[in-house]
Scaffold this motif. Structure first.
Motif, PDB file in Angstrom:
ATOM      1  N   ALA A   1      -4.256   2.287   5.634  1.00 16.05           N
ATOM      2  CA  ALA A   1      -3.756   0.951   5.967  1.00 16.05           C
ATOM      3  C   ALA A   1      -4.491   0.391   7.180  1.00 16.05           C
ATOM      4  CB  ALA A   1      -2.240   1.003   6.242  1.00 16.05           C
ATOM      5  N   GLY A   2      -4.657   1.210   8.218  1.00 20.28           N
ATOM      6  CA  GLY A   2      -5.366   0.762   9.403  1.00 20.28           C
ATOM      7  C   GLY A   2      -6.815   0.418   9.121  1.00 20.28           C
TER       8      GLY A   2
ATOM      9  N   ARG B   1     -11.051  -3.607   8.437  1.00 18.61           N
ATOM     10  CA  ARG B   1     -12.147  -4.157   7.634  1.00 18.61           C
ATOM     11  C   ARG B   1     -11.905  -5.637   7.358  1.00 18.61           C
ATOM     12  NH1 ARG B   1     -17.314  -2.588   6.146  1.00 18.61           N
ATOM     13  NH2 ARG B   1     -17.927  -3.956   4.455  1.00 18.61           N
ATOM     14  N   ALA B   2     -10.659  -5.992   7.041  1.00 17.98           N
ATOM     15  CA  ALA B   2     -10.330  -7.395   6.782  1.00 17.98           C
ATOM     16  C   ALA B   2     -10.538  -8.239   8.032  1.00 17.98           C
ATOM     17  CB  ALA B   2      -8.892  -7.508   6.285  1.00 17.98           C
ATOM     18  N   ALA B   3     -10.148  -7.717   9.191  1.00 16.32           N
ATOM     19  CA  ALA B   3     -10.313  -8.454  10.452  1.00 16.32           C
ATOM     20  C   ALA B   3     -11.802  -8.652  10.756  1.00 16.32           C
ATOM     21  CB  ALA B   3      -9.616  -7.720  11.585  1.00 16.32           C
ATOM     22  N   ALA B   4     -12.603  -7.627  10.508  1.00 17.83           N
ATOM     23  CA  ALA B   4     -14.034  -7.732  10.772  1.00 17.83           C
ATOM     24  C   ALA B   4     -14.710  -8.724   9.839  1.00 17.83           C
ATOM     25  CB  ALA B   4     -14.687  -6.350  10.632  1.00 17.83           C
TER      26      ALA B   4
ATOM     27  N   LEU C   1       0.826  -1.201   0.000  1.00 16.37           N
ATOM     28  CA  LEU C   1       0.000   0.000   0.000  1.00 16.37           C
ATOM     29  C   LEU C   1       0.865   1.257   0.000  1.00 16.37           C
ATOM     30  CD1 LEU C   1      -2.963   1.083   0.263  1.00 16.37           C
ATOM     31  CD2 LEU C   1      -2.469   1.283   2.707  1.00 16.37           C
ATOM     32  N   ARG C   2       1.846   1.305   0.886  1.00 18.16           N
ATOM     33  CA  ARG C   2       2.747   2.468   0.931  1.00 18.16           C
ATOM     34  C   ARG C   2       3.448   2.658  -0.402  1.00 18.16           C
ATOM     35  NH1 ARG C   2       4.070   0.081   5.897  1.00 18.16           N
ATOM     36  NH2 ARG C   2       3.071   1.169   7.608  1.00 18.16           N
ATOM     37  N   ALA C   3       3.928   1.565  -0.987  1.00 25.33           N
ATOM     38  CA  ALA C   3       4.648   1.649  -2.255  1.00 25.33           C
ATOM     39  C   ALA C   3       3.735   2.137  -3.375  1.00 25.33           C
ATOM     40  CB  ALA C   3       5.253   0.288  -2.607  1.00 25.33           C
ATOM     41  N   PHE C   4       2.517   1.625  -3.422  1.00 24.46           N
ATOM     42  CA  PHE C   4       1.551   2.057  -4.442  1.00 24.46           C
ATOM     43  C   PHE C   4       1.296   3.556  -4.331  1.00 24.46           C
ATOM     44  CE2 PHE C   4      -2.572   3.127  -6.101  1.00 24.46           C
ATOM     45  CZ  PHE C   4      -2.741   2.333  -7.221  1.00 24.46           C
ATOM     46  N   LEU C   5       0.945   3.985  -3.135  1.00 27.11           N
ATOM     47  CA  LEU C   5       0.617   5.398  -2.932  1.00 27.11           C
ATOM     48  C   LEU C   5       1.804   6.301  -3.242  1.00 27.11           C
ATOM     49  CD1 LEU C   5      -1.498   5.072   0.343  1.00 27.11           C
ATOM     50  CD2 LEU C   5      -2.352   5.597  -1.948  1.00 27.11           C
ATOM     51  N   ALA C   6       2.980   5.914  -2.783  1.00 21.28           N
ATOM     52  CA  ALA C   6       4.174   6.737  -3.023  1.00 21.28           C
ATOM     53  C   ALA C   6       4.517   6.798  -4.506  1.00 21.28           C
ATOM     54  CB  ALA C   6       5.356   6.184  -2.221  1.00 21.28           C
ATOM     55  N   ALA C   7       4.422   5.676  -5.203  1.00 18.88           N
ATOM     56  CA  ALA C   7       4.758   5.657  -6.635  1.00 18.88           C
ATOM     57  C   ALA C   7       3.748   6.466  -7.438  1.00 18.88           C
ATOM     58  CB  ALA C   7       4.829   4.220  -7.146  1.00 18.88           C
ATOM     59  N   PHE C   8       2.473   6.338  -7.103  1.00 17.59           N
ATOM     60  CA  PHE C   8       1.435   7.106  -7.801  1.00 17.59           C
ATOM     61  C   PHE C   8       1.672   8.594  -7.593  1.00 17.59           C
ATOM     62  CE2 PHE C   8      -2.530   9.066  -8.753  1.00 17.59           C
ATOM     63  CZ  PHE C   8      -3.209   8.223  -9.624  1.00 17.59           C
ATOM     64  N   ARG C   9       1.915   8.981  -6.351  1.00 10.07           N
ATOM     65  CA  ARG C   9       2.144  10.397  -6.040  1.00 10.07           C
ATOM     66  C   ARG C   9       3.399  10.906  -6.745  1.00 10.07           C
ATOM     67  NH1 ARG C   9       4.196  12.966  -0.463  1.00 10.07           N
ATOM     68  NH2 ARG C   9       3.615  15.148  -0.835  1.00 10.07           N
ATOM     69  N   ALA C  10       4.459  10.129  -6.729  1.00  8.40           N
ATOM     70  CA  ALA C  10       5.707  10.555  -7.371  1.00  8.40           C
ATOM     71  C   ALA C  10       5.508  10.763  -8.873  1.00  8.40           C
ATOM     72  CB  ALA C  10       6.808   9.529  -7.111  1.00  8.40           C
ATOM     73  N   TYR C  11       4.785   9.860  -9.515  1.00 10.66           N
ATOM     74  CA  TYR C  11       4.531  10.011 -10.949  1.00 10.66           C
ATOM     75  C   TYR C  11       3.734  11.280 -11.224  1.00 10.66           C
ATOM     76  CZ  TYR C  11       3.296   9.018 -15.761  1.00 10.66           C
ATOM     77  OH  TYR C  11       3.136   9.122 -17.128  1.00 10.66           O
ATOM     78  N   ALA C  12       2.691  11.508 -10.438  1.00 12.23           N
ATOM     79  CA  ALA C  12       1.847  12.691 -10.637  1.00 12.23           C
ATOM     80  C   ALA C  12       2.623  13.976 -10.394  1.00 12.23           C
ATOM     81  CB  ALA C  12       0.634  12.624  -9.716  1.00 12.23           C
ATOM     82  N   ARG C  13       3.505  13.966  -9.416  1.00  9.15           N
ATOM     83  CA  ARG C  13       4.290  15.167  -9.131  1.00  9.15           C
ATOM     84  C   ARG C  13       5.327  15.417 -10.222  1.00  9.15           C
ATOM     85  NH1 ARG C  13       6.151  14.710  -3.001  1.00  9.15           N
ATOM     86  NH2 ARG C  13       6.560  16.938  -3.185  1.00  9.15           N
ATOM     87  N   GLU C  14       5.898  14.358 -10.753  1.00  6.10           N
ATOM     88  CA  GLU C  14       6.891  14.509 -11.813  1.00  6.10           C
ATOM     89  C   GLU C  14       6.239  14.928 -13.128  1.00  6.10           C
ATOM     90  OE1 GLU C  14      10.387  11.964 -14.119  1.00  6.10           O
ATOM     91  OE2 GLU C  14       9.357  11.055 -12.412  1.00  6.10           O
ATOM     92  N   PHE C  15       5.070  14.376 -13.403  1.00  6.92           N
ATOM     93  CA  PHE C  15       4.372  14.633 -14.667  1.00  6.92           C
ATOM     94  C   PHE C  15       2.926  15.049 -14.409  1.00  6.92           C
ATOM     95  CE2 PHE C  15       7.489  11.227 -15.763  1.00  6.92           C
ATOM     96  CZ  PHE C  15       8.278  11.964 -16.642  1.00  6.92           C
TER      97      PHE C  15
END
Length: 193
Positions: free
Chosen positions: A182-183, A188-191, A82-96
């Motif tokens: 993430a939390g 939700r998965a636990a429930a 999740l962290r990697a997805f969000l960071a990569a998406f944000r980095a791409y959007a900020r770069e382009f």
């Protein structure tokens, strides 16, 4: 002024360079032709119109974003993915930022609609793979992907549009948002278990 070796792919690359430098209002066939070193009518051998070119650009952008985000999450699961997805998406959007806008508002695909749908589907599959690590299934999995997209697109859109005016660090806010998502997914998965 003729330039040998142009292809639709090369014209698309020139168009993306124009978009990156001049933004959407500067994207014209004339500007792309100038960048390519040809007369504007020469482009019609490779693309039908500016709208056709925008579709080719969107396909390229979807493939680029999928490659970057997919590489970032490869081999990861749960919070790490999740962290990697969000960071990569944000980095791409900020770069382009203008390319990112094509991701969020793709043009009608016309004869390329199947290709656009497939490219968009690839991005969505990366999102599904990212949240699948939480053990969600069925509708919860769909809801999780929608939440993931809403979180990252919303944050990036506000960030790029100067929607965050308070002096609090944006990276800290992004990390905070990531942890909340993430939390929430873990709860939700636990429930659902």
């Amino acid at each position: 002024m003729a330039r040998a070796g142009l292809t639709p792919q090369i014209v698309t690359s020139f168009a993306l360079e124009v978009l990156d430098g001049a933004g959407p209002t500067g994207l014209t066939l004339k500007a792309v032709a100038e960048r390519a070193g040809v007369a504007p009518p020469s482009l019609y051998k490779h693309v039908r119109s500016l709208e056709d070119l925008r579709v080719l650009m969107t396909l390229r952008v979807m493939d680029e974003a999928a490659a970057r985000i997919g590489a970032a999450v490869m081999g990861l699961a749960g919070d790490d993915a999740l962290r990697a997805f969000l960071a990569a998406f944000r980095a791409y959007a900020r770069e382009f930022p203008y390319r990112h806008a094509l991701l969020e508002s793709p043009p009608p695909g016309g004869e390329h609609q199947r290709e656009l749908d497939a490219a968009a589907g690839h991005l969505v599959e990366i999102a599904f793979a990212t949240v699948r690590g939480y053990g969600l299934a069925g509708d919860d999995l769909v809801h999780a992907v929608r939440a993931l997209r809403a979180v990252v697109v919303g944050f990036v859109g506000l960030e790029l549009g100067s929607g965050y005016m308070l002096p609090t660090d944006l990276d800290d806010s992004f990390a905070f948002l990531t942890e909340i998502l993430a939390g929430g997914l873990a709860r939700r998965a636990a429930a659902a278990s």
